[in-house]
Design a protein around this motif. Structure first.
Motif, PDB file in Angstrom:
ATOM      1  N   LEU A   1     -13.357   7.492  -2.798  1.00 21.36           N
ATOM      2  CA  LEU A   1     -13.115   6.472  -3.813  1.00 21.36           C
ATOM      3  C   LEU A   1     -13.053   5.086  -3.189  1.00 21.36           C
ATOM      4  O   LEU A   1     -13.649   4.125  -3.710  1.00 21.36           O
ATOM      5  CB  LEU A   1     -11.824   6.771  -4.569  1.00 21.36           C
ATOM      6  N   PHE A   2     -12.348   4.957  -2.085  1.00 27.40           N
ATOM      7  CA  PHE A   2     -12.231   3.645  -1.447  1.00 27.40           C
ATOM      8  C   PHE A   2     -13.592   3.139  -0.965  1.00 27.40           C
ATOM      9  O   PHE A   2     -13.887   1.943  -1.086  1.00 27.40           O
ATOM     10  CB  PHE A   2     -11.247   3.705  -0.277  1.00 27.40           C
ATOM     11  N   VAL A   3     -14.404   4.015  -0.431  1.00 30.56           N
ATOM     12  CA  VAL A   3     -15.740   3.619   0.033  1.00 30.56           C
ATOM     13  C   VAL A   3     -16.596   3.185  -1.157  1.00 30.56           C
ATOM     14  O   VAL A   3     -17.365   2.225  -1.073  1.00 30.56           O
ATOM     15  CB  VAL A   3     -16.403   4.773   0.803  1.00 30.56           C
ATOM     16  N   ALA A   4     -16.446   3.876  -2.295  1.00 31.92           N
ATOM     17  CA  ALA A   4     -17.231   3.542  -3.482  1.00 31.92           C
ATOM     18  C   ALA A   4     -16.774   2.228  -4.111  1.00 31.92           C
ATOM     19  O   ALA A   4     -17.602   1.400  -4.513  1.00 31.92           O
ATOM     20  CB  ALA A   4     -17.142   4.672  -4.501  1.00 31.92           C
ATOM     21  N   VAL A   5     -15.457   2.008  -4.182  1.00 33.20           N
ATOM     22  CA  VAL A   5     -14.921   0.822  -4.849  1.00 33.20           C
ATOM     23  C   VAL A   5     -14.964  -0.398  -3.945  1.00 33.20           C
ATOM     24  O   VAL A   5     -15.176  -1.520  -4.398  1.00 33.20           O
ATOM     25  CB  VAL A   5     -13.481   1.084  -5.332  1.00 33.20           C
ATOM     26  N   ARG A   6     -14.740  -0.211  -2.645  1.00 30.40           N
ATOM     27  CA  ARG A   6     -14.674  -1.306  -1.673  1.00 30.40           C
ATOM     28  C   ARG A   6     -13.716  -2.414  -2.128  1.00 30.40           C
ATOM     29  O   ARG A   6     -14.102  -3.576  -2.281  1.00 30.40           O
ATOM     30  CB  ARG A   6     -16.071  -1.897  -1.441  1.00 30.40           C
ATOM     31  N   PRO A   7     -12.445  -2.063  -2.318  1.00 34.74           N
ATOM     32  CA  PRO A   7     -11.488  -3.078  -2.790  1.00 34.74           C
ATOM     33  C   PRO A   7     -11.178  -4.107  -1.713  1.00 34.74           C
ATOM     34  O   PRO A   7     -11.229  -3.811  -0.519  1.00 34.74           O
ATOM     35  CB  PRO A   7     -10.248  -2.244  -3.117  1.00 34.74           C
ATOM     36  N   ASP A   8     -10.855  -5.314  -2.151  1.00 32.21           N
ATOM     37  CA  ASP A   8     -10.346  -6.328  -1.242  1.00 32.21           C
ATOM     38  C   ASP A   8      -8.868  -6.100  -0.960  1.00 32.21           C
ATOM     39  O   ASP A   8      -8.367  -6.436   0.113  1.00 32.21           O
ATOM     40  CB  ASP A   8     -10.535  -7.725  -1.838  1.00 32.21           C
ATOM     41  N   ALA A   9      -8.171  -5.556  -1.952  1.00 34.06           N
ATOM     42  CA  ALA A   9      -6.736  -5.312  -1.814  1.00 34.06           C
ATOM     43  C   ALA A   9      -6.366  -4.057  -2.594  1.00 34.06           C
ATOM     44  O   ALA A   9      -7.022  -3.701  -3.578  1.00 34.06           O
ATOM     45  CB  ALA A   9      -5.937  -6.504  -2.317  1.00 34.06           C
ATOM     46  N   VAL A  10      -5.284  -3.415  -2.141  1.00 32.54           N
ATOM     47  CA  VAL A  10      -4.799  -2.185  -2.760  1.00 32.54           C
ATOM     48  C   VAL A  10      -3.303  -2.298  -2.996  1.00 32.54           C
ATOM     49  O   VAL A  10      -2.553  -2.697  -2.092  1.00 32.54           O
ATOM     50  CB  VAL A  10      -5.068  -0.956  -1.857  1.00 32.54           C
ATOM     51  N   VAL A  11      -2.875  -1.974  -4.191  1.00 34.75           N
ATOM     52  CA  VAL A  11      -1.456  -1.823  -4.495  1.00 34.75           C
ATOM     53  C   VAL A  11      -1.211  -0.342  -4.728  1.00 34.75           C
ATOM     54  O   VAL A  11      -1.804   0.256  -5.635  1.00 34.75           O
ATOM     55  CB  VAL A  11      -1.041  -2.639  -5.733  1.00 34.75           C
ATOM     56  N   ALA A  12      -0.385   0.262  -3.901  1.00 34.32           N
ATOM     57  CA  ALA A  12      -0.157   1.706  -3.961  1.00 34.32           C
ATOM     58  C   ALA A  12       1.213   1.986  -4.553  1.00 34.32           C
ATOM     59  O   ALA A  12       2.239   1.712  -3.922  1.00 34.32           O
ATOM     60  CB  ALA A  12      -0.271   2.313  -2.568  1.00 34.32           C
ATOM     61  N   THR A  13       1.245   2.525  -5.770  1.00 32.54           N
ATOM     62  CA  THR A  13       2.505   2.799  -6.468  1.00 32.54           C
ATOM     63  C   THR A  13       2.780   4.265  -6.736  1.00 32.54           C
ATOM     64  O   THR A  13       3.821   4.579  -7.318  1.00 32.54           O
ATOM     65  CB  THR A  13       2.536   2.062  -7.826  1.00 32.54           C
ATOM     66  N   PRO A  14       1.912   5.208  -6.374  1.00 36.35           N
ATOM     67  CA  PRO A  14       2.138   6.586  -6.837  1.00 36.35           C
ATOM     68  C   PRO A  14       3.309   7.261  -6.137  1.00 36.35           C
ATOM     69  O   PRO A  14       3.571   7.010  -4.952  1.00 36.35           O
ATOM     70  CB  PRO A  14       0.833   7.298  -6.489  1.00 36.35           C
ATOM     71  N   TYR A  15       4.020   8.065  -6.870  1.00 40.94           N
ATOM     72  CA  TYR A  15       5.045   8.918  -6.293  1.00 40.94           C
ATOM     73  C   TYR A  15       5.315  10.030  -7.288  1.00 40.94           C
ATOM     74  O   TYR A  15       5.001   9.918  -8.472  1.00 40.94           O
ATOM     75  CB  TYR A  15       6.339   8.146  -6.005  1.00 40.94           C
ATOM     76  N   ARG A  16       5.865  11.106  -6.794  1.00 34.13           N
ATOM     77  CA  ARG A  16       6.371  12.174  -7.650  1.00 34.13           C
ATOM     78  C   ARG A  16       7.687  12.609  -7.031  1.00 34.13           C
ATOM     79  O   ARG A  16       7.725  12.976  -5.860  1.00 34.13           O
ATOM     80  CB  ARG A  16       5.384  13.329  -7.766  1.00 34.13           C
ATOM     81  N   TYR A  17       8.748  12.531  -7.805  1.00 39.24           N
ATOM     82  CA  TYR A  17      10.102  12.648  -7.272  1.00 39.24           C
ATOM     83  C   TYR A  17      10.303  13.892  -6.401  1.00 39.24           C
ATOM     84  O   TYR A  17      10.922  13.820  -5.351  1.00 39.24           O
ATOM     85  CB  TYR A  17      11.105  12.650  -8.429  1.00 39.24           C
ATOM     86  N   ASP A  18       9.784  15.013  -6.821  1.00 41.46           N
ATOM     87  CA  ASP A  18      10.036  16.263  -6.093  1.00 41.46           C
ATOM     88  C   ASP A  18       8.780  16.796  -5.417  1.00 41.46           C
ATOM     89  O   ASP A  18       8.629  17.993  -5.216  1.00 41.46           O
ATOM     90  CB  ASP A  18      10.604  17.325  -7.042  1.00 41.46           C
ATOM     91  N   ASP A  19       7.862  15.914  -5.054  1.00 35.71           N
ATOM     92  CA  ASP A  19       6.586  16.354  -4.493  1.00 35.71           C
ATOM     93  C   ASP A  19       6.272  15.566  -3.218  1.00 35.71           C
ATOM     94  O   ASP A  19       5.828  14.425  -3.265  1.00 35.71           O
ATOM     95  CB  ASP A  19       5.481  16.156  -5.533  1.00 35.71           C
ATOM     96  N   TRP A  20       6.516  16.207  -2.079  1.00 32.75           N
ATOM     97  CA  TRP A  20       6.271  15.564  -0.786  1.00 32.75           C
ATOM     98  C   TRP A  20       4.796  15.210  -0.621  1.00 32.75           C
ATOM     99  O   TRP A  20       4.450  14.146  -0.092  1.00 32.75           O
ATOM    100  CB  TRP A  20       6.712  16.503   0.333  1.00 32.75           C
ATOM    101  N   ALA A  21       3.904  16.080  -1.084  1.00 32.28           N
ATOM    102  CA  ALA A  21       2.480  15.855  -0.882  1.00 32.28           C
ATOM    103  C   ALA A  21       2.016  14.563  -1.544  1.00 32.28           C
ATOM    104  O   ALA A  21       1.174  13.843  -1.002  1.00 32.28           O
ATOM    105  CB  ALA A  21       1.680  17.040  -1.419  1.00 32.28           C
ATOM    106  N   VAL A  22       2.536  14.261  -2.723  1.00 29.87           N
ATOM    107  CA  VAL A  22       2.159  13.024  -3.406  1.00 29.87           C
ATOM    108  C   VAL A  22       2.829  11.827  -2.742  1.00 29.87           C
ATOM    109  O   VAL A  22       2.180  10.834  -2.402  1.00 29.87           O
ATOM    110  CB  VAL A  22       2.531  13.091  -4.901  1.00 29.87           C
ATOM    111  N   THR A  23       4.142  11.905  -2.559  1.00 27.51           N
ATOM    112  CA  THR A  23       4.917  10.752  -2.113  1.00 27.51           C
ATOM    113  C   THR A  23       4.659  10.391  -0.658  1.00 27.51           C
ATOM    114  O   THR A  23       4.509   9.205  -0.324  1.00 27.51           O
ATOM    115  CB  THR A  23       6.413  11.013  -2.326  1.00 27.51           C
ATOM    116  N   ALA A  24       4.604  11.375   0.218  1.00 30.31           N
ATOM    117  CA  ALA A  24       4.431  11.107   1.647  1.00 30.31           C
ATOM    118  C   ALA A  24       2.977  11.236   2.096  1.00 30.31           C
ATOM    119  O   ALA A  24       2.385  10.290   2.612  1.00 30.31           O
ATOM    120  CB  ALA A  24       5.322  12.051   2.452  1.00 30.31           C
ATOM    121  N   ASP A  25       2.388  12.410   1.889  1.00 33.14           N
ATOM    122  CA  ASP A  25       1.006  12.608   2.325  1.00 33.14           C
ATOM    123  C   ASP A  25       0.058  11.675   1.580  1.00 33.14           C
ATOM    124  O   ASP A  25      -0.870  11.103   2.175  1.00 33.14           O
ATOM    125  CB  ASP A  25       0.577  14.063   2.095  1.00 33.14           C
ATOM    126  N   GLY A  26       0.278  11.513   0.275  1.00 33.26           N
ATOM    127  CA  GLY A  26      -0.582  10.633  -0.510  1.00 33.26           C
ATOM    128  C   GLY A  26      -0.560   9.206   0.002  1.00 33.26           C
ATOM    129  O   GLY A  26      -1.594   8.531   0.063  1.00 33.26           O
TER     130      GLY A  26
END
Length: 269
Positions: free
Chosen positions: A57-82
């Motif tokens: 996705l990042f290669v396709a979009v080629r953003p100048d800037a990224v704001v990363a807000t995702p989290y899931r309270y009880d999900d390490w894979a989303v909050t940390a690995d993501g």
């Protein structure tokens, strides 16, 4: 500037998209499920736990800037690995990264926390947010890490919890102090950080420290409800180990940013 908002269907992500569009930015927003609901945003589906999908996705979009807000309270894979996957991809395409962190990574103490203090998590969500910060700093040293607190505003889960407690459906903790911040103020601060190049942790929270129960009383008074019916409890009574007194000192942000971070007493007057 092309801005990529990861987690655009969330409460903060949606407001960042709205303000980004209003400011003339080209905004791409990612969602796992749901929708953004902001006209002008190009929506893309993304599972942040899939490293390959994030990079593609990042290669396709080629953003100048990224704001990363995702989290899931009880999900390490989303909050940390993501968070790690997003930071890796942002660094790979040379995009400016603003990562949203949390006061949950602190244990709690009687004195406020400054911007640069190391995490001291005492529960799983705090540990996941601490791990996310560590990964982001290692993969993208130029990233800004925004440590914030309870995000309030109409439609926020924090305000809904207060209303649920006033209706007797849940109980609010009297022994957890936080520094609530308005979603519009926080989004404006985040977009400033997109442009100014600040690197490292930065506390971005309101100036008022209140307990969750005190927040409920403020909501009751603002809504014209009787606060006497507010259900309250403590973490100890519930058998939970959670951060207690966690106050963020946002003095640095106040001096760095044009955005004024309003206190909860002003917001709920």
């Amino acid at each position: 500037m092309r801005l990529l908002v990861v987690g655009a269907s969330g409460f903060l992500g949606r407001e960042v998209c709205r303000q980004g569009i209003a400011g003339g930015r080209a905004v791409v927003g990612t969602v796992h499920t749901g929708s953004v609901g902001v006209p002008g945003v190009l929506v893309r589906r993304l599972d942040v736990t899939d490293r390959s999908a994030v990079r593609e996705l990042f290669v396709a979009v080629r953003p100048d800037a990224v704001v990363a807000t995702p989290y899931r309270y009880d999900d390490w894979a989303v909050t940390a690995d993501g968070a790690a996957h997003v930071a890796y991809a942002a660094a790979e395409v040379g995009a400016r990264l603003v990562h949203l962190s949390s006061d949950a990574l602190h244990a709690g103490r009687p004195t406020p926390y400054s911007d640069d203090e190391p995490p001291t998590p005492v529960f799983p969500y705090g540990a996941a947010k601490a791990a996310a910060e560590t990964a982001v700093r290692a993969l993208d040293p130029g990233a800004a890490l925004v440590r914030t607190s309870l995000i309030v505003g109409e439609g926020s889960k924090q305000i809904q919890l207060c209303r649920d407690a006033l209706a007797g459906r849940v109980a609010l903790f009297t022994d957890e102090l936080r520094c609530p911040v308005d979603v519009a103020d926080l989004a404006a601060a985040v977009l400033e950080l997109v442009d100014n190049g600040y690197a490292g942790p930065l506390n971005v929270a309101g100036p008022d420290a209140v307990s969750r129960a005190e927040l409920g009383v403020l909501v009751a008074r603002r809504d014209g409800l009787d606060p006497a019916g507010l259900r309250t409890t403590t973490g100890a009574a519930c058998g939970q180990r959670r951060p207690t007194d966690v106050r963020l000192d946002s003095t640095r942000a106040a001096g760095l940013l044009r955005t004024r971070l309003r206190g909860v007493a002003e917001l709920l007057a």
